[in-house]
Write a protein that holds these residues in place. Structure first.
Motif, PDB file in Angstrom:
ATOM      1  N   PHE A 275       0.970  -1.316   0.126  1.00  6.78           N
ATOM      2  CA  PHE A 275       0.373  -0.024  -0.020  1.00  6.78           C
ATOM      3  C   PHE A 275       1.387   0.907  -0.030  1.00  6.78           C
ATOM      4  O   PHE A 275       1.763   1.292   0.356  1.00  6.78           O
ATOM      5  CB  PHE A 275      -1.132  -0.254   1.129  1.00  6.78           C
ATOM      6  CG  PHE A 275      -1.458  -0.615   1.292  1.00  6.78           C
ATOM      7  CD1 PHE A 275      -3.048  -0.788   0.205  1.00  6.78           C
ATOM      8  CD2 PHE A 275      -1.605  -2.551   1.360  1.00  6.78           C
ATOM      9  CE1 PHE A 275      -4.390  -1.709   0.490  1.00  6.78           C
ATOM     10  CE2 PHE A 275      -3.334  -2.522   2.290  1.00  6.78           C
ATOM     11  CZ  PHE A 275      -4.221  -3.084   1.075  1.00  6.78           C
ATOM     12  N   PRO A 276       0.917   2.425  -0.439  1.00 10.83           N
ATOM     13  CA  PRO A 276      -0.906   2.739  -0.962  1.00 10.83           C
ATOM     14  C   PRO A 276      -1.271   2.334  -3.171  1.00 10.83           C
ATOM     15  O   PRO A 276       0.434   1.728  -3.264  1.00 10.83           O
ATOM     16  CB  PRO A 276      -1.150   3.777  -1.370  1.00 10.83           C
ATOM     17  CG  PRO A 276       0.524   4.736  -0.909  1.00 10.83           C
ATOM     18  CD  PRO A 276       1.279   3.417  -0.667  1.00 10.83           C
ATOM     19  N   PHE A 277      -2.137   2.188  -3.021  1.00  5.32           N
ATOM     20  CA  PHE A 277      -2.287   1.047  -4.646  1.00  5.32           C
ATOM     21  C   PHE A 277      -1.536   0.075  -4.719  1.00  5.32           C
ATOM     22  O   PHE A 277      -1.104   0.118  -5.548  1.00  5.32           O
ATOM     23  CB  PHE A 277      -1.140   2.252  -5.307  1.00  5.32           C
ATOM     24  CG  PHE A 277      -2.104   3.801  -5.039  1.00  5.32           C
ATOM     25  CD1 PHE A 277      -3.487   4.422  -6.362  1.00  5.32           C
ATOM     26  CD2 PHE A 277      -1.451   4.708  -4.652  1.00  5.32           C
ATOM     27  CE1 PHE A 277      -3.529   5.204  -5.844  1.00  5.32           C
ATOM     28  CE2 PHE A 277      -2.087   6.059  -4.919  1.00  5.32           C
ATOM     29  CZ  PHE A 277      -2.802   6.012  -5.463  1.00  5.32           C
ATOM     30  N   LYS A 278      -1.531  -0.499  -3.949  1.00  7.38           N
ATOM     31  CA  LYS A 278      -0.895  -2.317  -3.845  1.00  7.38           C
ATOM     32  C   LYS A 278      -1.674  -2.734  -5.093  1.00  7.38           C
ATOM     33  O   LYS A 278      -2.793  -2.502  -5.357  1.00  7.38           O
ATOM     34  CB  LYS A 278      -1.285  -3.031  -2.830  1.00  7.38           C
ATOM     35  CG  LYS A 278      -0.967  -4.370  -2.715  1.00  7.38           C
ATOM     36  CD  LYS A 278      -1.835  -4.891  -1.218  1.00  7.38           C
ATOM     37  CE  LYS A 278      -1.077  -7.070  -1.211  1.00  7.38           C
ATOM     38  NZ  LYS A 278      -0.999  -7.319   0.116  1.00  7.38           N
ATOM     39  N   ASP A 279      -0.573  -3.837  -5.699  1.00  7.73           N
ATOM     40  CA  ASP A 279      -1.258  -3.751  -7.048  1.00  7.73           C
ATOM     41  C   ASP A 279      -1.283  -3.313  -8.063  1.00  7.73           C
ATOM     42  O   ASP A 279      -1.020  -4.115  -9.051  1.00  7.73           O
ATOM     43  CB  ASP A 279      -2.417  -5.307  -6.686  1.00  7.73           C
ATOM     44  CG  ASP A 279      -2.719  -6.233  -5.771  1.00  7.73           C
ATOM     45  OD1 ASP A 279      -1.541  -6.924  -5.270  1.00  7.73           O
ATOM     46  OD2 ASP A 279      -3.555  -6.791  -5.582  1.00  7.73           O
TER      47      ASP A 279
ATOM     48  N   PHE B 155      12.450   6.906  -2.357  1.00  4.95           N
ATOM     49  CA  PHE B 155      12.503   8.347  -1.441  1.00  4.95           C
ATOM     50  C   PHE B 155      13.914   8.909  -1.591  1.00  4.95           C
ATOM     51  O   PHE B 155      14.446   7.451  -2.111  1.00  4.95           O
ATOM     52  CB  PHE B 155      11.978   7.827  -0.426  1.00  4.95           C
ATOM     53  CG  PHE B 155      10.606   8.023  -0.033  1.00  4.95           C
ATOM     54  CD1 PHE B 155       9.705   8.938   0.747  1.00  4.95           C
ATOM     55  CD2 PHE B 155       9.865   6.574   0.313  1.00  4.95           C
ATOM     56  CE1 PHE B 155       8.329   8.882   0.869  1.00  4.95           C
ATOM     57  CE2 PHE B 155       8.795   7.350   0.509  1.00  4.95           C
ATOM     58  CZ  PHE B 155       7.856   8.266   0.365  1.00  4.95           C
TER      59      PHE B 155
ATOM     60  N   PRO C 211      -2.534   9.272  -1.033  1.00  4.19           N
ATOM     61  CA  PRO C 211      -2.496   9.508  -0.333  1.00  4.19           C
ATOM     62  C   PRO C 211      -2.359   9.585   1.417  1.00  4.19           C
ATOM     63  O   PRO C 211      -2.771  10.274   2.256  1.00  4.19           O
ATOM     64  CB  PRO C 211      -3.405   8.100  -0.331  1.00  4.19           C
ATOM     65  CG  PRO C 211      -2.731   7.390  -1.429  1.00  4.19           C
ATOM     66  CD  PRO C 211      -1.804   8.136  -1.455  1.00  4.19           C
ATOM     67  N   ARG C 212      -1.032   9.202   1.554  1.00  2.00           N
ATOM     68  CA  ARG C 212      -0.392   9.336   2.934  1.00  2.00           C
ATOM     69  C   ARG C 212      -0.032  10.697   3.274  1.00  2.00           C
ATOM     70  O   ARG C 212      -0.395  11.234   4.220  1.00  2.00           O
ATOM     71  CB  ARG C 212       1.618   8.365   2.787  1.00  2.00           C
ATOM     72  CG  ARG C 212       0.716   6.783   2.670  1.00  2.00           C
ATOM     73  CD  ARG C 212       2.605   6.192   2.155  1.00  2.00           C
ATOM     74  NE  ARG C 212       2.447   6.431   0.948  1.00  2.00           N
ATOM     75  CZ  ARG C 212       3.518   6.138   0.008  1.00  2.00           C
ATOM     76  NH1 ARG C 212       4.572   5.169   1.085  1.00  2.00           N
ATOM     77  NH2 ARG C 212       3.908   6.124  -1.327  1.00  2.00           N
ATOM     78  N   MET C 213       0.629  11.283   2.660  1.00  3.21           N
ATOM     79  CA  MET C 213       1.027  12.470   3.188  1.00  3.21           C
ATOM     80  C   MET C 213       0.940  13.485   2.099  1.00  3.21           C
ATOM     81  O   MET C 213       1.385  12.762   0.906  1.00  3.21           O
ATOM     82  CB  MET C 213       1.897  12.462   4.185  1.00  3.21           C
ATOM     83  CG  MET C 213       2.875  11.777   3.729  1.00  3.21           C
ATOM     84  SD  MET C 213       4.524  11.522   4.038  1.00  3.21           S
ATOM     85  CE  MET C 213       5.401  10.465   3.293  1.00  3.21           C
ATOM     86  N   ARG C 214       1.821  14.898   2.228  1.00  7.98           N
ATOM     87  CA  ARG C 214       1.738  15.840   0.812  1.00  7.98           C
ATOM     88  C   ARG C 214       3.657  14.979   0.308  1.00  7.98           C
ATOM     89  O   ARG C 214       4.263  15.084   1.407  1.00  7.98           O
ATOM     90  CB  ARG C 214       2.738  16.993   1.470  1.00  7.98           C
ATOM     91  CG  ARG C 214       3.280  17.916   0.570  1.00  7.98           C
ATOM     92  CD  ARG C 214       2.501  18.321  -0.826  1.00  7.98           C
ATOM     93  NE  ARG C 214       2.960  19.071  -1.603  1.00  7.98           N
ATOM     94  CZ  ARG C 214       3.092  20.429  -1.366  1.00  7.98           C
ATOM     95  NH1 ARG C 214       3.331  20.950   0.069  1.00  7.98           N
ATOM     96  NH2 ARG C 214       3.865  21.049  -2.675  1.00  7.98           N
TER      97      ARG C 214
END
Lengths: 273, 273
Positions: free
Chosen positions: B73-77, B85, B124-127
């Motif tokens: 995650f996010p957007f797994k698959d 990073f 979706p996690r953060m900026r």
DNA sequence: ACAATAGTGTCTGTCAGACACTATGCC
DNA sequence: GGCATAGTGTCTGACAGACACTATTGT
């Protein structure tokens, strides 16, 4: 609200992953990866009128860049682009527009992302990433003070060299080929922007952002000449530009020679060349 | 060492400012401004050979993109660009090259910065700010596994739509006009890169990064056609490209038709057009 | 009148688009 | 032989570069 979404996703079926993803996000620790300081620097271009002594002659046009003199360390007293740190809650464009609003008092102009600069030692304090933006504006759209301030530098070409000459104080000259002549790596940023502009002017409508709503074709041609750094032939220029503009029916007057028809930009009908 | 620099600056005179600047830097608190998470995403382009049934026919060439399927995650698959990073101690280019080395086992290829993406909700996690890079490579320069892996998607145009079709599993098709079809905003990044490539191919030598050291003019023409998405006329293409290449004296063979002369790139003699 | 710019007509050489043609190897 | 591609010669129309020319104002 959370319950509703839960319900909806459950009803629409196959929502296991979505639920799982949300729980992942809820427990995500944003400090896993070390963060980076980010700034925005804005390269503002405009065209300067250099009024000549002869009343009949048209003002000479030069590309010009807006700089500010640093009041603080690092690079205290050196000239630099307008810029500022990126607030994590703002978009880069928002940050850039905020800087322009504060420094120049303008809130509408053309802005495009230029390049992201990340040389490790570009800032002596620490690693700072800078996302540079390029802005184009017509000097007449500025409030009086920002228009007159001695913060505009004309771009003049001296053989291979590219120099910046302060409009009000011609004795202040910065050499762009000398990286030390401006703060940080701002000499690089200006050269990158100049290059971008020279390339894009040929196949985009960027030039229209540098003139007023109504302009003469000679003015427009001067903009192209200032950016490209060479003279163009009027008949050829007019042939190419005519499909992009339309006559307003207005004319210039009181200029000591034949009046000139005023045109306006006629939208993106097609590409330039 | 500090004493020596102190002495030198004092002897050269007017060094007050430098001393002052150094003391400023020594006491600088780097946490004054909130930092931002930064990633790099790398858009790797290459050209795929689509071998046809007829032994005589040349393989059809398509632009292709390297994607990986997300395991977390996010957007797994979902399919996404290679990326990671940014470690504050690395250059962006270093980070990008590290990712490519790990994922594809390649450490030499053409890499250029594409654009910095910063839509607030792109992650979706953060900026998270993403500096996207575009890479060009010839499939033959890859180690066997990265060449064969089912991670290459061909770019196919269906009217206005631009689709990505998995090379090994043609039933896997992603629609770039549907932002949801890839993880994050990677559909946008691919479209931006495609656009950049289409523009730059006309006035730069980028195409040569996509063919082998020795290539036939038809191969090179196919690269241009794949990128521009349209057929070119051979005589006109050869007229334009000839000044940029030189014959190696070698020829292809065993192809069921007349052999083709092999050329190599002859450096940056001048612009293309 | 004249300085200075505005604006147009037209010739010319270059070059992309187009098509026709010749060349050559392998099954 | 004939398929499929390699590679070249040449016509044509569009268009950029170049120059000459006319038009129009304010002093």
């Amino acid at each position: 609200m959370a319950h509703v979404r839960d319900l909806v996703t459950r009803l629409t079926g196959g929502a296991d992953k979505e639920v799982e993803e949300r729980s992942f996000l809820d427990s995500y620790d944003s400090s896993v990866f070390e963060k980076v300081s980010v700034t925005t620097d804005i390269l503002v271009f405009s065209i300067s009128d250099i009024t000549t002594t002869n009343y009949r002659k048209l003002p000479e046009k030069k590309m010009s860049v807006y700089l500010t003199q640093r009041t603080q360390f690092p690079f205290k007293d050196k000239w630099s682009l307008a810029g500022g740190f990126v607030n994590p809650k703002e978009t880069l464009v928002e940050t850039a527009m905020g800087v322009l609003k504060r420094k120049m008092g303008i809130d509408e102009l053309y802005l495009e992302q230029l390049y992201t600069f990340d040389a490790p030692n570009r800032d002596p304090r620490m690693r700072i990433l800078s996302v540079a933006y390029m802005a184009l504006l017509n000097r007449k759209d500025l409030p009086e003070n920002a228009r007159q301030e001695s913060l505009w530098f004309n771009i003049i070409r001296d053989g291979e060299k590219i120099l910046l000459q302060n409009e009000c104080h011609p004795e202040i000259i910065l050499d762009l080929s000398d990286k030390q002549s401006l703060a940080f790596d701002h000499a690089d940023i200006i050269l990158t922007g100049l290059n971008r502009l020279q390339n894009k002017i040929e196949y985009t409508d960027l030039a229209f952002h540098l003139v007023s709503q109504e302009f003469t074709l000679t003015e427009l041609q001067n903009v192209y000449e200032a950016i490209l750094g060479k003279k163009l032939l009027a008949p050829a220029f007019r042939r190419v530009i005519k499909p992009l503009v339309e006559a307003t029916g207005n004319f210039t007057a009181g200029s000591g020679h034949r009046p000139s028809a005023l045109f306006r930009y006629k939208g993106a009908t097609s590409a330039l060349s």
